[in-house]
Scaffold this motif. Structure first.
Motif, mmCIF file in Angstrom:
data_model
loop_
_atom_site.group_PDB
_atom_site.id
_atom_site.type_symbol
_atom_site.label_atom_id
_atom_site.label_comp_id
_atom_site.label_asym_id
_atom_site.label_seq_id
_atom_site.Cartn_x
_atom_site.Cartn_y
_atom_site.Cartn_z
ATOM 1 N N TYR A 37 58.725 64.505 47.284
ATOM 2 C CA TYR A 37 58.298 64.999 45.975
ATOM 3 C C TYR A 37 56.842 65.425 46.030
ATOM 4 C CZ TYR A 37 55.545 60.818 45.161
ATOM 5 O OH TYR A 37 54.596 59.833 45.255
ATOM 6 N N LEU A 38 56.460 66.196 45.030
ATOM 7 C CA LEU A 38 55.048 66.480 44.792
ATOM 8 C C LEU A 38 54.808 66.388 43.305
ATOM 9 C CD1 LEU A 38 54.450 69.566 43.588
ATOM 10 C CD2 LEU A 38 54.977 70.187 45.910
ATOM 11 N N ILE A 39 53.584 66.019 42.965
ATOM 12 C CA ILE A 39 53.210 65.903 41.563
ATOM 13 C C ILE A 39 52.850 67.295 41.069
ATOM 14 C CG2 ILE A 39 51.580 64.871 39.943
ATOM 15 C CD1 ILE A 39 51.293 62.551 42.010
ATOM 16 N N GLU A 45 57.108 65.791 38.039
ATOM 17 C CA GLU A 45 57.091 65.821 39.494
ATOM 18 C C GLU A 45 58.262 66.666 39.976
ATOM 19 O OE1 GLU A 45 56.733 61.774 40.939
ATOM 20 O OE2 GLU A 45 55.060 61.398 39.569
ATOM 21 N N ALA A 83 57.321 62.227 35.160
ATOM 22 C CA ALA A 83 56.456 61.445 36.048
ATOM 23 C C ALA A 83 56.978 60.014 36.178
ATOM 24 C CB ALA A 83 55.031 61.449 35.519
ATOM 25 N N TRP A 90 61.406 57.629 38.473
ATOM 26 C CA TRP A 90 61.191 58.866 37.725
ATOM 27 C C TRP A 90 61.789 58.735 36.345
ATOM 28 C CZ3 TRP A 90 62.547 60.630 43.025
ATOM 29 C CH2 TRP A 90 61.407 61.056 43.719
ATOM 30 N N TYR A 116 46.585 67.980 40.813
ATOM 31 C CA TYR A 116 47.574 66.941 40.557
ATOM 32 C C TYR A 116 48.303 66.504 41.822
ATOM 33 C CZ TYR A 116 47.095 67.714 35.556
ATOM 34 O OH TYR A 116 46.608 67.800 34.288
ATOM 35 N N CYS A 117 48.282 67.325 42.858
ATOM 36 C CA CYS A 117 49.057 67.058 44.062
ATOM 37 C C CYS A 117 48.215 66.314 45.087
ATOM 38 C CB CYS A 117 49.553 68.372 44.649
ATOM 39 S SG CYS A 117 50.701 68.152 45.996
ATOM 40 N N HIS A 121 50.097 66.308 50.841
ATOM 41 C CA HIS A 121 51.185 67.251 50.584
ATOM 42 C C HIS A 121 50.688 68.691 50.737
ATOM 43 C CE1 HIS A 121 53.570 63.988 48.799
ATOM 44 N NE2 HIS A 121 54.586 64.777 49.053
#
Length: 132
Positions: A37-39, A45, A83, A90, A116-117, A121
């Motif tokens: 995952y990535l934010i 997410e 999030a 999640w 945010y990431c 990543h």
């Protein structure tokens, strides 16, 4: 079994809202493999297939940060979820959040704030992007 509202984005298709079981297996089935995952931002997410490079999954969308000129190429089907909560699970998107992401991800290139990431990543994506 608890379900969550999410947005599913498949390559070459319009994103859509879905209610899925909040399980690892359900998410793996949607992305067709192991997940990572990535934010995306403070309330969402993106869950995707962690082997997208090895599998050469089709390009789906591109996240682009105009401020830093960073981009992330998203490949294969991915899921936009709420999030993570305090327990690391999640959460469900609200109806308005889901509609916001439907509209945003209807385009191929998505404006994004990479702050945010997590940096690891972004760096792994940059390395791949410059290699190919």
């Amino acid at each position: 079994m608890k379900t969550i509202r999410c947005v599913i984005v498949e390559p070459d298709k319009a994103p859509y809202i879905s209610s899925i079981p909040n399980t690892l297996e359900a998410k793996q089935e949607i992305v067709n493999g192991l997940i990572d995952y990535l934010i995306f931002d403070s309330d969402a997410e993106i869950v995707f297939n962690e082997e997208f490079l090895d599998l050469m999954l089709p390009i789906n969308r591109v996240l682009f940060d105009k401020r830093t000129f960073s981009c992330v190429v998203l490949r294969g089907t991915f899921i936009i979820v709420g999030a993570a909560d305090e327990e690391g699970s999640w959460t469900s998107l609200s109806k308005s959040e889901a509609e916001k992401y439907i509209k945003l991800f209807s385009d191929f290139q998505i404006p994004w704030n990479s702050d945010y990431c997590p940096l690891n990543h972004i760096d792994s994506y940059r390395k791949w992007f410059h290699r190919n």
